[in-house]
Design an enzyme around this catalytic site. Sequence first.
Site: not given
Ligand SMILES: NC(=O)c1ccc[n+]([C@@H]2O[C@H](COP(=O)([O-])OP(=O)(O)OC[C@H]3O[C@@H](n4cnc5c(N)ncnc54)[C@H](OP(=O)(O)O)[C@@H]3O)[C@@H](O)[C@H]2O)c1
Length: 349
Positions: A219, A210, A58
């Site tokens: 958005k 999620p 990461y």
């Molecule tokens: N095991 C795996 O292969 C794997 C893969 C992916 C993720 N993960 C883990 O899961 C975690 C979560 O995944 P994810 O980051 O994809 O989760 P997510 O919650 O689906 O997406 C996060 C993104 O959503 C946007 N966001 C979140 N809250 C918001 C709001 N209130 N308003 C507007 N945009 C919002 C942001 O985008 P912007 O950046 O555009 O603001 C943020 O970067 C990661 O940090 C990691 O620890 C694991």
Amino acid sequence: MRYKPFGRRTGLRVSELALGTGNFGTGWGHGSEPAEARRIFDAYAEAGGNFIDTADAYQVGQSEQLLGEFLAAERDRFVVASKYTLGVQGGLHATGNSRRTMIAALEASLRRLKTDRLELYWVHFPDGLTPIDEIVRGLDDLARAGKILHGGLSNFPAWRVARGDAIAELRGWTPLAGIQIEHSLVERTGERELLPMAEALGLGAALWSPLGGGFLTGKYRTGDEGRLTGLGMLVHTEKSARETAVLDAVLAVAAEAGVAPTQVALAWSLAHAAASTSARVPILGPRTREQLDAALAALTLELSPAQRARLDDASAIPLDTPHRQVHDSRARIAGGQPDSILPLPIPVA
Ligand SMILES: NC(=O)c1ccc[n+]([C@@H]2O[C@H](COP(=O)([O-])OP(=O)(O)OC[C@H]3O[C@@H](n4cnc5c(N)ncnc54)[C@H](OP(=O)(O)O)[C@@H]3O)[C@@H](O)[C@H]2O)c1
């Protein structure tokens, strides 16, 4: 924040929302500056969160480095999970699932995180090469050495998890603690095989993206670009009528409830997790403190049965074979039918 055991295999108790730290750092050209990452971490801890998800890859190692600083004061309060496979840099033995990579990657993660053990160590992705017994035995060695407490498999097909788990059980190795997969309103295919497996075997399930990478906030319909262009990956889009229907339903429920779509999508994930007998924990992925606050607001939103049904219906996935037949059989048994599997009417003698 409430707490639950992470599956039935361990005594590890985790908060109902994990903090994903894929956005901690700027190594990928899209993420949080250190000061913002600190604000997110502190606010999550203050809300009672204790389950931290990171990976060596990461932000090119920056996520673990920042966490090493943030965790220092209260390390023992947290359940820290990291992953190996993608590597911080390329190289023949820097990536993949081999025992060679696993051991070296863990040592490097422990150095960046400034800790001498991890509560949970994930194999990030299957490399399509390393045998499952090499992986599971490697995790067992690390657990016996006290460098990790538990191991788990992320993004592995169910048959490989079940096989690795059975081998570990038969050979007296440390049991796998859980799986990590993508799961949200826009990605529910894990409900066919992986989540029922986790439930049956007592594996914890950590659920990534999620919000579908930001898609479920709605958005992108209003022209915001964010991760879609900033990172250019890990974001769902309206590529088919199904995604459009899911987002329509989220926005409609949010308007009806007078809350943000983020709150609705995460409240659905929490309700879905609460209905499971095995621990399912959504992993939040905020890039700003404000995004974390919007996510934590889901803890106080209870969807009505009608709202839940609307979201369930819009996001339903075809079960496909053989899950459809199993589902139909269960329904026949639950309905008191004399025959559990035949879809045909029972002939009257
Ligand atoms: N095991 C795996 O292969 C794997 C893969 C992916 C993720 N993960 C883990 O899961 C975690 C979560 O995944 P994810 O980051 O994809 O989760 P997510 O919650 O689906 O997406 C996060 C993104 O959503 C946007 N966001 C979140 N809250 C918001 C709001 N209130 N308003 C507007 N945009 C919002 C942001 O985008 P912007 O950046 O555009 O603001 C943020 O970067 C990661 O940090 C990691 O620890 C694991």
